[in-house]
Design an enzyme around this catalytic site. Structure first.
Site: not given
Ligand code: CMP
Length: 153
Positions: A52, A115, A129
């Site tokens: 991340y 999510n 990744e």
């Molecule tokens: P993911 O596809 O795993 O990639 C980044 C992750 O950050 C996203 O899914 C969310 O689970 C998490 N996340 C949490 N808060 C936010 C936010 N405000 N905006 C974008 N991603 C978020």
């Protein structure tokens, strides 16, 4: 034929804890995607922070790393024609409230913090990744008897 692509997909701790591994995996398999690597793992802080990294200055970064390292995830490499786009469409919008019905995030999720799944957003990020989670030799290159019925070649 459309270009064959690879994507790194994570079934996140919330989905694992909720007993949704099989349900989510079935959606990718039913779509026709091929599993090239698959494992259950407690992601380390180091690997999570690398994964991340693009979000490291965002306010949600600490919570995101905390969450993704809090319990086991399922990590996989999925392959197929236009797999990057197809998997992101199958997952639905990052915000479950905006995801279309029939997508994983709409059908099982409510909030962006939980999510359920992650998938690579480009061929370039998929390569990084996949390398972050899987060592050389752990990706299996094979074909299935059904591939020609799915791909038409
Ligand atoms: P993911 O596809 O795993 O990639 C980044 C992750 O950050 C996203 O899914 C969310 O689970 C998490 N996340 C949490 N808060 C936010 C936010 N405000 N905006 C974008 N991603 C978020």
């Amino acid at each position: 034929m459309a270009q064959n692509e690879r994507s790194l997909v994570i079934i996140k701790p919330d989905a694992v804890q909720r007993g949704l591994i099989g349900e989510i995996l079935a959606r990718y398999e039913q779509r026709g995607l091929r599993i090239a690597a698959l494992k259950l793992e407690l992601i380390t802080r180091e690997i999570a922070e690398r994964h991340y990294g693009e979000h490291k200055d965002k306010p949600f970064f600490a919570g995101l790393v905390e969450f993704i390292t809090s319990a086991p995830s399922v990590l996989m490499v999925l392959e197929g024609p236009e797999a990057i786009r197809i998997i992101r469409d199958t997952n639905g919008d990052t915000k479950p409230a905006q995801a279309l019905p029939g997508t994983i995030r709409a059908d099982f999720g409510l909030t962006i913090d939980r999510n359920l799944v992650h998938a690579s957003d480009s061929i370039e990020s998929a390569a990084d990744e996949v390398a972050n989670f899987f060592g050389d030799g752990s990706i299996i290159d094979y074909t299935r008897a059904i591939d020609s019925w799915i791909n038409g070649d």
